[in-house]
Design a protein around this motif. Structure first.
Motif, PDB file in Angstrom:
ATOM      1  N   MET A  77       0.853  -1.193   0.000  1.00 56.03           N
ATOM      2  CA  MET A  77       0.000   0.000   0.000  1.00 56.03           C
ATOM      3  C   MET A  77       0.884   1.236   0.000  1.00 56.03           C
ATOM      4  O   MET A  77       2.101   1.139   0.255  1.00 56.03           O
ATOM      5  N   PRO A  78       0.328   2.397  -0.266  1.00 60.39           N
ATOM      6  CA  PRO A  78       1.124   3.623  -0.207  1.00 60.39           C
ATOM      7  C   PRO A  78       1.730   3.821   1.188  1.00 60.39           C
ATOM      8  O   PRO A  78       1.132   3.435   2.203  1.00 60.39           O
ATOM      9  N   VAL A  79       2.900   4.430   1.220  1.00 61.63           N
ATOM     10  CA  VAL A  79       3.582   4.684   2.493  1.00 61.63           C
ATOM     11  C   VAL A  79       2.696   5.509   3.426  1.00 61.63           C
ATOM     12  O   VAL A  79       2.615   5.255   4.637  1.00 61.63           O
ATOM     13  N   ALA A  80       1.998   6.485   2.870  1.00 58.47           N
ATOM     14  CA  ALA A  80       1.146   7.362   3.688  1.00 58.47           C
ATOM     15  C   ALA A  80       0.031   6.594   4.382  1.00 58.47           C
ATOM     16  O   ALA A  80      -0.448   7.000   5.448  1.00 58.47           O
ATOM     17  N   VAL A  81      -0.386   5.469   3.792  1.00 61.16           N
ATOM     18  CA  VAL A  81      -1.447   4.656   4.392  1.00 61.16           C
ATOM     19  C   VAL A  81      -0.879   3.643   5.372  1.00 61.16           C
ATOM     20  O   VAL A  81      -1.471   3.351   6.417  1.00 61.16           O
ATOM     21  N   GLY A  82       0.312   3.106   5.049  1.00 58.42           N
ATOM     22  CA  GLY A  82       0.868   2.029   5.859  1.00 58.42           C
ATOM     23  C   GLY A  82       1.656   2.483   7.061  1.00 58.42           C
ATOM     24  O   GLY A  82       1.813   1.711   8.029  1.00 58.42           O
ATOM     25  N   LEU A  83       2.166   3.704   7.040  1.00 62.63           N
ATOM     26  CA  LEU A  83       3.000   4.188   8.147  1.00 62.63           C
ATOM     27  C   LEU A  83       2.494   5.535   8.638  1.00 62.63           C
ATOM     28  O   LEU A  83       2.214   6.432   7.839  1.00 62.63           O
ATOM     29  N   LYS A  84       2.375   5.661   9.941  1.00 64.14           N
ATOM     30  CA  LYS A  84       2.027   6.925  10.593  1.00 64.14           C
ATOM     31  C   LYS A  84       3.090   7.226  11.640  1.00 64.14           C
ATOM     32  O   LYS A  84       3.283   6.434  12.589  1.00 64.14           O
ATOM     33  N   ASP A  85       3.800   8.323  11.399  1.00 66.67           N
ATOM     34  CA  ASP A  85       4.894   8.704  12.307  1.00 66.67           C
ATOM     35  C   ASP A  85       5.907   7.573  12.427  1.00 66.67           C
ATOM     36  O   ASP A  85       6.458   7.290  13.519  1.00 66.67           O
ATOM     37  N   GLN A  87       5.427   4.422  12.322  1.00 65.31           N
ATOM     38  CA  GLN A  87       4.899   3.194  12.913  1.00 65.31           C
ATOM     39  C   GLN A  87       3.868   2.567  11.965  1.00 65.31           C
ATOM     40  O   GLN A  87       3.140   3.282  11.270  1.00 65.31           O
ATOM     41  N   PRO A  88       3.812   1.210  11.943  1.00 65.98           N
ATOM     42  CA  PRO A  88       2.860   0.552  11.048  1.00 65.98           C
ATOM     43  C   PRO A  88       1.423   0.779  11.487  1.00 65.98           C
ATOM     44  O   PRO A  88       1.118   0.748  12.674  1.00 65.98           O
ATOM     45  N   THR A  89       0.597   1.002  10.539  1.00 66.00           N
ATOM     46  CA  THR A  89      -0.833   1.171  10.817  1.00 66.00           C
ATOM     47  C   THR A  89      -1.496  -0.208  10.917  1.00 66.00           C
ATOM     48  O   THR A  89      -0.936  -1.216  10.447  1.00 66.00           O
ATOM     49  N   PRO A  90      -2.677  -0.288  11.506  1.00 64.25           N
ATOM     50  CA  PRO A  90      -3.398  -1.574  11.557  1.00 64.25           C
ATOM     51  C   PRO A  90      -3.627  -2.174  10.165  1.00 64.25           C
ATOM     52  O   PRO A  90      -3.595  -3.389  10.000  1.00 64.25           O
ATOM     53  N   ALA A  91      -3.853  -1.323   9.171  1.00 58.66           N
ATOM     54  CA  ALA A  91      -4.082  -1.823   7.806  1.00 58.66           C
ATOM     55  C   ALA A  91      -2.848  -2.547   7.280  1.00 58.66           C
ATOM     56  O   ALA A  91      -2.940  -3.605   6.639  1.00 58.66           O
ATOM     57  N   LEU A  92      -1.652  -1.976   7.567  1.00 61.94           N
ATOM     58  CA  LEU A  92      -0.409  -2.604   7.113  1.00 61.94           C
ATOM     59  C   LEU A  92      -0.173  -3.921   7.834  1.00 61.94           C
ATOM     60  O   LEU A  92       0.198  -4.929   7.222  1.00 61.94           O
ATOM     61  N   LEU A  93      -0.386  -3.936   9.154  1.00 62.94           N
ATOM     62  CA  LEU A  93      -0.177  -5.172   9.915  1.00 62.94           C
ATOM     63  C   LEU A  93      -1.129  -6.275   9.440  1.00 62.94           C
ATOM     64  O   LEU A  93      -0.751  -7.452   9.364  1.00 62.94           O
ATOM     65  N   LYS A  94      -2.363  -5.905   9.134  1.00 68.56           N
ATOM     66  CA  LYS A  94      -3.332  -6.892   8.647  1.00 68.56           C
ATOM     67  C   LYS A  94      -2.897  -7.456   7.292  1.00 68.56           C
ATOM     68  O   LYS A  94      -2.992  -8.667   7.042  1.00 68.56           O
ATOM     69  N   LYS A  95      -2.408  -6.576   6.421  1.00 67.56           N
ATOM     70  CA  LYS A  95      -1.944  -7.014   5.101  1.00 67.56           C
ATOM     71  C   LYS A  95      -0.755  -7.952   5.225  1.00 67.56           C
ATOM     72  O   LYS A  95      -0.674  -8.983   4.545  1.00 67.56           O
ATOM     73  N   LEU A  96       0.185  -7.629   6.136  1.00 68.48           N
ATOM     74  CA  LEU A  96       1.348  -8.490   6.356  1.00 68.48           C
ATOM     75  C   LEU A  96       0.921  -9.845   6.891  1.00 68.48           C
ATOM     76  O   LEU A  96       1.468 -10.887   6.504  1.00 68.48           O
ATOM     77  N   ALA A  97      -0.056  -9.842   7.803  1.00 69.93           N
ATOM     78  CA  ALA A  97      -0.522 -11.104   8.378  1.00 69.93           C
ATOM     79  C   ALA A  97      -1.108 -12.008   7.303  1.00 69.93           C
ATOM     80  O   ALA A  97      -0.918 -13.234   7.326  1.00 69.93           O
ATOM     81  N   VAL A  98      -1.832 -11.421   6.357  1.00 68.98           N
ATOM     82  CA  VAL A  98      -2.400 -12.211   5.266  1.00 68.98           C
ATOM     83  C   VAL A  98      -1.300 -12.887   4.454  1.00 68.98           C
ATOM     84  O   VAL A  98      -1.447 -14.025   3.994  1.00 68.98           O
ATOM     85  N   LEU A  99      -0.148 -12.203   4.339  1.00 72.26           N
ATOM     86  CA  LEU A  99       0.974 -12.740   3.570  1.00 72.26           C
ATOM     87  C   LEU A  99       1.888 -13.620   4.413  1.00 72.26           C
ATOM     88  O   LEU A  99       2.940 -14.075   3.944  1.00 72.26           O
ATOM     89  N   GLY A 100       1.516 -13.845   5.687  1.00 74.70           N
ATOM     90  CA  GLY A 100       2.301 -14.724   6.548  1.00 74.70           C
ATOM     91  C   GLY A 100       3.475 -14.047   7.212  1.00 74.70           C
ATOM     92  O   GLY A 100       4.415 -14.715   7.660  1.00 74.70           O
ATOM     93  N   ALA A 101       3.476 -12.738   7.283  1.00 76.25           N
ATOM     94  CA  ALA A 101       4.573 -11.992   7.909  1.00 76.25           C
ATOM     95  C   ALA A 101       4.053 -11.251   9.137  1.00 76.25           C
ATOM     96  O   ALA A 101       2.869 -10.895   9.223  1.00 76.25           O
ATOM     97  N   GLY A 102       4.953 -11.025  10.123  1.00 77.62           N
ATOM     98  CA  GLY A 102       4.581 -10.333  11.349  1.00 77.62           C
ATOM     99  C   GLY A 102       5.098  -8.912  11.380  1.00 77.62           C
ATOM    100  O   GLY A 102       5.684  -8.416  10.406  1.00 77.62           O
ATOM    101  N   PRO A 103       4.925  -8.252  12.524  1.00 80.36           N
ATOM    102  CA  PRO A 103       5.379  -6.853  12.657  1.00 80.36           C
ATOM    103  C   PRO A 103       6.870  -6.687  12.427  1.00 80.36           C
ATOM    104  O   PRO A 103       7.333  -5.620  12.018  1.00 80.36           O
TER     105      PRO A 103
END
Length: 723
Positions: A77-85, A87-103
């Motif tokens: 996803m765009p950096v502006a959506v995936g990172l805030k200050d 830190q990973p946003t919930p949307a980014l963490l959810k997307k990573l989890a779907v791909l089998g990756a963690g924080p």
């Protein structure tokens, strides 16, 4: 990585012979493409397809035991959506989890530009497929994509399950080198190394394959089977030629590639034997005997050095006994009733004349909207009379009718032959022989016409009116046959277009494309002095109010489209073809000469400039004619500019010469004569304003361009040559 050659075989009950070769090629091709897509085989791996009556198999070189791991890039996803200050946003963490990756994967994400925004990407490694899993997927796809003519449903050995396939399958082999590829299944079968050879002549049963590379040799040595379709076909052809040579006297087996393919698909171990039938059957037309032997028995008739049928024929047996006499006698016994039937049909048919069969055509439905074959015959007769009148008058004018006789007498004789042939052309459809062998329509009509004492011109025309039946087929031999063949095809074309029964992209049940190409070939290759519009008009008039005359209008476009496609296939460029076809030439016989002239003109230095100028002239006239037709006459007193005077002088000087060459049919010379107009045309457009405000001057200059345009475009629309 470990590599070895792969062998996959599907052992089944007897496959449909006419589809066998294609089934084998598709099975091997899809297996390879699917393995290559998974990284298990190279795209240029050597693939060998095997196909016999009871097996489909493929041998593929250099197949990996496991595909190599590969790097995979996932767009998140765009950096502006995936990172805030940071830190990973919930949307980014959810997307990573779907791909089998963690924080913990956040720190390793890549930032790449995607348009105006930065986007996050995750780099990961995908494990390569193991051969067993990859082959299972490839095999499932290969079976699903087989071009099966007709699927059958059958029950598996467990008594409960059932599958759909072309024929019941009884064995599956999958060998990677010498190892069985475990856990691979298909159609209720599990892969192993056991296959089966010839039903009666195999040395071992079953044949236990040692490795993928010993497959073909073991089947031949132990199983008495030639697994390769191509090798089996070549062996049959070799044996046929050898058997014929032993008989001597220049005897040769009939050439029939389709029959050879079909017989190849019927036998696993070919053995060619010589058989014979009673010579009394040779009194029957050889086409009948040849057809019944080929179509019903799959035999190869033998022809003598003059192409006449002999009383011997060749069979391709699937067994090789020490004493083949029983096989020979059995086949001779089987063919005898077939030949006797043909003789009976022939003898019975000759008891009635063709003329006496004409009323029976009224009982044969041709088309529910177009009536019976009897009504169709009357339409063909009307069209044939119209074509014959046009043709024989034109031939008489150019002295192509025998000058040693009175032209009117010859024309009357030919017209009588045309009418008789058109009347009788379809009568063999109601004979016993054609009822049994529809492929002989026309052929038998010719034999029966000779039996009735009709002239050869009529007999030949009855046989030839179906020609050309396919691409490359011979055309009718004589003018009477040409006329009736044209009439027959035009009746079909006009009738089907008249009721809106047009061919689609994948359907042409009345073979309208083939009929159109047949009309084109006859008009061009026989140099027939006939105009296409007149032919179509004769066809429409024969139907009267039965069809909508307006619905026939697209037929001319259809024929010109077929003509354009045919010419491109012959090597003419699209520009050359478009230039000639744009004028919709009435006499198709002249099209090759026009194309040659256009090609010669295009090679001239002046051609590009003249083609561009011609296009410009056409555009000017198109706009001018929107307000009314442009008069091509020029008033010399209104010519003011030197450039327009020079162009008019050039037209006055060279156009009559070009027109005379055109009328003589010397199209190349006509266009080359006009090539000298380049300089005055260029000067005209440089120095003269066509659309001036002064009306009389504007109309005069438009008339000058109209005259130029008419002169330049008699052979072809030269604007189509402009780049």
């Amino acid at each position: 990585m470990t590599t070895a050659n792969l062998l996959v075989e599907l052992f089944v009950e007897e496959l449909p012979p006419k589809a066998l070769q294609k089934l084998g090629d598709v099975f091997a091709g899809v297996l390879h493409s699917q393995l290559a897509a998974q990284g298990l085989a190279a795209s240029d791996a050597q693939v060998t397809a095997y196909a016999s009556p009871r097996r489909l198999a493929a041998h593929i070189t250099g197949v990996l035991a496991a595909a190599p791991d590969r790097a995979v890039q996932h767009k998140l996803m765009p950096v502006a959506v995936g990172l805030k200050d940071g830190q990973p946003t919930p949307a980014l963490l959810k997307k990573l989890a779907v791909l089998g990756a963690g924080p913990e994967a956040v720190a390793g994400l890549q930032r790449l530009a995607d348009g105006k925004a930065e986007v996050l990407y995750l780099q990961s490694t995908a494990r390569g497929s193991a051969l067993a899993a990859g082959l299972q997927k490839a095999l499932d796809e290969a079976i699903a994509r087989l071009p099966i003519p007709k699927v059958m449903r059958y029950q598996l050995a467990d008594g409960w399950s059932s599958v759909n396939f072309v024929r019941p399958a009884h064995g599956l082999v999958a060998l990677h080198g010498s190892d069985v590829v475990g856990d691979v299944q298909a159609l209720g079968l599990t892969a192993g190394r056991a296959t089966h050879g010839h039903r009666f002549e195999a040395r071992t049963e079953p044949v236990l394959l040692q490795s993928a590379d010993t497959y073909a040799q073991q089947l031949q040595d132990e199983g008495a089977v030639i697994a390769s379709f191509a090798e089996r076909r070549a062996e049959i052809a070799r044996q046929l030629a050898a058997a014929a040579a032993q008989l001597g006297g220049g005897v040769q087996p009939i050439e029939d590639e389709a029959l050879l393919d079909e017989v190849t698909a019927l036998v696993e171990r070919p053995n060619v034997l010589v058989c014979a039938f009673e010579e009394e059957f040779l009194a029957v037309p050889q086409e009948c005997l040849i057809l019944t032997m080929k179509a019903n028995q799959k035999y190869f008739p033998l022809l003598d050095a003059e192409g006449r049928l002999t009383h011997r024929f060749l069979i391709v047996s699937n067994i090789s006994p020490q004493d083949p006499s029983a096989v020979v006698e059995g086949n001779e016994r089987v063919v005898r009733p077939r030949l006797a039937d043909a003789k009976f049909f022939f003898d019975q048919d000759r008891k009635k004349t063709l003329v006496s069969r004409v009323p029976l055509l009224d009982k044969v439905v041709y088309h529910n909207q177009l009536g019976t074959q009897g009504q169709r015959t009357e339409r063909v007769r009307a069209i044939a009379r119209a074509i014959g009148t046009q043709l024989f008058e034109a031939l008489a004018e150019r002295h192509d009718i025998d000058g040693t006789q009175d032209a009117e007498v010859v024309q009357d004789y030919l017209m009588t032959c045309v009418d008789n042939a058109a009347l009788l052309a379809k009568t063999d459809l109601v004979t016993d022989m054609v009822g049994e062998f529809p492929e002989l329509q026309g052929v038998m009509g010719a034999y029966y016409a000779v039996n009735d004492g009709l002239p050869d011109d009529v007999a030949f025309a009855i046989e030839d009116h179906y020609r050309p039946r396919f691409a490359g087929d011979a055309l009718p031999r004589h003018n009477v046959g040409l006329v009736v063949a044209l009439a027959d095809k035009l009746e079909t074309l006009v009738g089907m277009f008249g009721i809106g029964n047009l061919p689609t992209g994948d359907r042409d049940p009345f073979a309208l494309r083939r009929h159109a190409l047949g009309v084109i070939r006859m008009l061009i290759e026989k140099d027939m002095p006939l105009a296409l519009p007149a032919l179509l008009d004769a066809g429409a008039q024969a139907f009267g109010a039965l069809i909508d005359a307006q619905a026939v209008a697209p037929l001319a476009d259809f024929i010109y489209e077929r003509l354009a496609g045919s010419l491109r296939e012959q090597g003419y460029s699209a520009q050359e073809v478009e230039a000639v076809i744009a004028l919709r030439p009435a006499r198709l016989a002249l099209v090759p000469q026009q194309l040659d002239a256009v090609r010669a003109f295009a090679a001239l230095e002046q051609a590009p400039a003249l083609a561009a100028a011609n296009k410009r002239v056409g555009n000017i006239l198109k706009k001018a004619e929107a307000e009314g037709p442009v008069d091509p006459h020029v008033n010399e007193e209104l010519l003011r500019e030197p450039a327009e005077k020079d162009l008019y002088a050039a037209l006055t000087r060279f156009v009559p010469e070009a027109d005379a060459q055109f009328e003589r049919g010397d199209y190349t010379a006509s266009l080359q004569t006009l090539a000298v107009l380049r300089a005055p045309v260029d000067a005209f457009f440089d120095d003269v304003m066509v659309n001036t405000d002064e009306l009389a001057l504007r109309l005069n200059r438009q008339g000058l361009l109209k005259r130029l345009h008419q002169a330049m475009n008699r052979v072809a629309d030269l604007s189509r040559l402009a780049v």
